[in-house]
Structures are given as structure tokens and as C-alpha cells.
Design an enzyme around this catalytic site. Structure first.
Site, PDB file in Angstrom:
ATOM      1  N   LYS A 152      48.557  45.449  41.990  1.00  0.00           N
ATOM      2  CA  LYS A 152      48.256  46.363  40.883  1.00  0.00           C
ATOM      3  C   LYS A 152      49.554  46.512  40.094  1.00  0.00           C
ATOM      4  O   LYS A 152      50.568  46.907  40.669  1.00  0.00           O
ATOM      5  CB  LYS A 152      47.833  47.731  41.435  1.00  0.00           C
ATOM      6  CG  LYS A 152      46.522  47.702  42.201  1.00  0.00           C
ATOM      7  CD  LYS A 152      45.381  47.904  41.246  1.00  0.00           C
ATOM      8  CE  LYS A 152      44.067  48.086  41.964  1.00  0.00           C
ATOM      9  NZ  LYS A 152      42.941  48.144  41.019  1.00  0.00           N
ATOM     10  N   LYS A 161      31.625  43.864  41.917  1.00  0.00           N
ATOM     11  CA  LYS A 161      31.610  45.068  42.754  1.00  0.00           C
ATOM     12  C   LYS A 161      30.191  45.593  42.724  1.00  0.00           C
ATOM     13  O   LYS A 161      29.632  45.839  41.643  1.00  0.00           O
ATOM     14  CB  LYS A 161      32.548  46.134  42.181  1.00  0.00           C
ATOM     15  CG  LYS A 161      34.012  45.867  42.447  1.00  0.00           C
ATOM     16  CD  LYS A 161      34.907  46.963  41.926  1.00  0.00           C
ATOM     17  CE  LYS A 161      36.360  46.552  42.138  1.00  0.00           C
ATOM     18  NZ  LYS A 161      37.282  47.299  41.281  1.00  0.00           N
TER      19      LYS A 161
HETATM   20 MG    MG Z   1      40.291  45.463  39.200  1.00  0.00          MG
END
Ligand code: MG
Length: 365
Positions: free
Chosen positions: A161, A260
Site C-alpha cells: 500500500k 472482491k
Molecule cells: Mg486495492
């Protein structure tokens, strides 16, 4: 499927270490756990993996509770469901709110598998008995120490990230630790079109992909960037439905899609996206939301489908939590996790622990 009752629980799971992104820091992971009971006493479990704030997508745990309580659960109790894949069609008139829908649909899939005596992986068309796991490295981690530990655990892909402007430094640190480490970065939409030249300069770093450089919902600038950039673009926040996936692929906005279950509205849509991407030669991987073993089990079933060729954000029960909601806990061995083979999601919920971490609940019948 005759549904007798639905229970919603707001739970909070203590995290081992805070999970930090450029948007927020979490010390505990609040979630909504959904239990659907049928006339025979079978229980199906699902989970809403929205966050308390609307930083990842617009949904929050509070908006999900509202949509479940006022729309989705009354509709389910009134209409029942012939098959879990009917759920999306029955709720087409409820606009958006994919995470709320995905949580309840997941519970229906688990229940259906238990009623039929079939594993979720079998019901969805899974072909693998185990799936490869990739690590997510949050900004709060101490890179050197954590990468050494994650490597020892066997993770097969490393997702960093990043913070815009500090991404090169972080990537170089990882390369210094191990030049062979398969690294991808997740930008969570921090860049703007004026950053195109800067983003293209990341081509020199040998990244396996860059995830969601531009804002959620964008297809145009991602297409422009993919035309200029060799590194494959993977879309996450821009893919909120099967329709979005079709647009992204047909426009050439990405070369990879992160699926997702929660973001796309449920397992039915996730499988549809998988099948479409397979037909277009676009590999997919299964994204994670820092979720409990209930979602992990659903993710493992999905990731057993053949076009999930890239290691997903999959991990064992103890990656983030001291204790998980399931037993036995999900375990990663040598960078792979076995796909549960028992009926439904194939894993038991630790009801005692679930009661302990429940902050509030409501039952609908
Ligand atoms: Mg992502």
C-alpha cells in the site's frame, strides 16, 4: 430455500497490529456477521466487510445495516429464494450497496451448500484443492522485519500500500531486501491524470502490476495510462459490478482485475466476472478486506476457480487477528491454503467467541 430467520450482529475483532493505509488506521476490525437459518435448523453465515468510514467505497457498516434491515432482509423473508443466485435478481430494485448485498448472499450460498451437502467450491465450479496466498503490506509495518517474516511464511506475492510521492522509496527498500521479490503496489486511487509521466517512470521497477492508480469509477484515464505504461494496470475500486468489468476490459482500461466478493455485490457476480475475464484472457485474483475466517472461507472457494491465476489477498486466520471467528482456524502452509471441502463454506464458526465479540445484534423473522 425456506428462510426462518436472519440475525445481524455487529462485532469487533481486535487486530494484532494496526492496519494503516493513506486513508485510515484501524486498531480493531468492526464487521457485520449475518446468520440465516432455515426450517431444518441449518445456519448459513455471511459477513459485511465495509469499513466504519466511507473511504474505500461509499458504503459503511451503518449504511449496510440500514439496507439489510429495511430492504434486503424483509424482501428475503417475504419472497424466500429458490437458489442463492436468485438473490441479486430479486433485489435489482435496490440500487448500489454491493457490500450489504454480498454479505446476505454469502450467507445464502453457505446455507444452500449445507442443505445440498455440497462444498461452496464445488457449487461455484472450483477446480483447485488449494490456492496461493499473497501478502498485503500496510504502511504501518516495519518493512524489513515484516518482509523477512512474510517470506518465511511463504507468501507468493507482495502488495504494498503506497503513499503518492513516496512509492519509489518504498519499492526500492523492498528491492534492497530482496531483488527477486514479486512486488505490486496498490494506490487506492491517489493519482491524478497529471501524474501520468510519474506513473510511467515506475515501469523501471519491474512491478507485477499497479492497482487502481486513478480514482474509483474511472475507466478513461486508466485506458490512457495503460496505453502509455508497460506495467499491467489492475482495477479494484472501479469494478463495482459485472457491467463495470465488461467496460474495463472492452475499453482496455486494465490487464488484470481484482475481484472482491463484497465490492461486486456477491459471489454470483464474482463468478460472472471471472467467467467473462477468462473468455477475454484477463487474469483475475481475489482481493481481501481484512476480514474474518467467514469471508476467508468464501474467498477460498471463489479463488479455486480456474482463472484465479494470480495469488490473492488470502491469508491464514492469524495474519491479522489473535483469534478468528472460525475453528479450526484457516492455516497457510508454504504459501498455499487448502480450499475447504465440507458442505457450504466448509468451516465451523466458533459460536462462543462470536457471542463474546458481538457488540449488538438483532433477529428478523
Ligand atoms: Mg486495492
Amino acid at each position: 430455500m425456506r428462510i426462518q430467520s436472519v440475525r445481524l450482529r455487529k462485532v469487533s475483532l481486535p487486530l494484532k497490529v494496526p492496519f494503516v493505509t493513506h486513508q485510515a488506521e484501524l486498531k480493531e476490525r468492526p464487521l457485520i456477521i449475518i446468520e440465516v437459518k432455515d426450517d431444518a435448523g441449518h445456519l448459513g453465515y455471511g459477513e459485511v466487510t465495509a469499513f466504519p468510514n466511507p473511504f474505500y467505497t461509499y458504503e459503511t457498516l451503518d449504511t449496510a445495516w440500514h439496507i439489510l434491515e429495511d430492504y434486503l432482509i424483509p424482501s428475503l423473508l417475504k419472497n424466500g429464494a429458490v437458489h442463492p443466485s436468485d438473490f441479486a435478481i430479486q433485489n435489482e430494485s435496490v440500487q448500489g450497496h454491493p457490500m450489504a448485498k454480498a454479505g446476505l448472499e454469502a450467507a445464502l450460498w453457505d446455507l444452500y451448500g449445507k442443505q445440498e451437502g455440497k462444498s461452496l467450491a464445488d457449487l461455484l465450479g472450483g477446480t483447485r484443492s488449494s490456492v496461493s496466498a499473497g501478502a498485503v503490506i500496510s504502511l504501518g509495518d516495519s518493512l524489513e522485519k515484516d518482509v523477512a517474516r512474510l517470506k518465511a511464511e511463504g507468501f507468493q506475492r507482495y502488495k504494498l500500500k503506497v503513499i503518492k510521492g513516496r512509492e519509489k522509496e518504498a519499492i526500492e527498500t523492498l528491492h534492497e531486501i530482496d531483488p527477486e521479490l514479486p512486488i505490486m503496489i496498490d494506490a487506492n486511487g491517489q493519482y491524478i491524470p497529471e501524474d501520468m509521466t510519474h506513473l510511467c517512470s515506475l515501469d523501471d521497477h519491474g512491478l507485477t502490476m499497479i492497482e487502481q492508480p486513478f480514482t474509483a469509477g474511472d475507466f478513461y484515464w486508466h485506458k490512457k495510462l495503460q496505453e502509455e505504461m508497460n506495467t499491467p494496470i489492475c482495477l479494484d475500486e472501479s469494478i463495482m459490478s459485472f457491467h463495470d468489468a465488461v467496460q474495463a476490459v472492452e475499453l482496455g482500461s486494465c490487464q488484470i482485475i481484482n475481484i472482491k466478493i463484497s465490492r461486486v455485490g456477491g459471489l454470483t457476480a464474482a463468478v460472472q466476472i471471472h467467467d467473462f475475464c477468462q473468455s477475454r484472457g484477463i487474469p483475475v485474483w481475489c482481493g481481501g478486506m481484512v476480514e474474518s475466517g467467514i469471508s476467508k472461507a468464501h474467498n477460498l472457494a471463489l479463488a479455486s476457480l480456474p482463472n484465479f491465476t494470480i495469488p490473492g489477498d488470502l491469508s491464514g486466520s492469524t495474519r491479522y487477528f489473535h483469534k478468528d471467528l472460525v475453528h479450526p482456524e484457516i492455516v497457510m502452509r508454504g504459501g498455499a491454503i487448502e480450499v475447504p471441502q465440507k458442505a457450504g463454506m466448509g468451516i465451523n464458526v466458533d459460536e462462543e467467541y462470536l457471542d463474546k465479540v458481538t457488540l449488538v445484534y438483532d433477529t428478523f423473522s
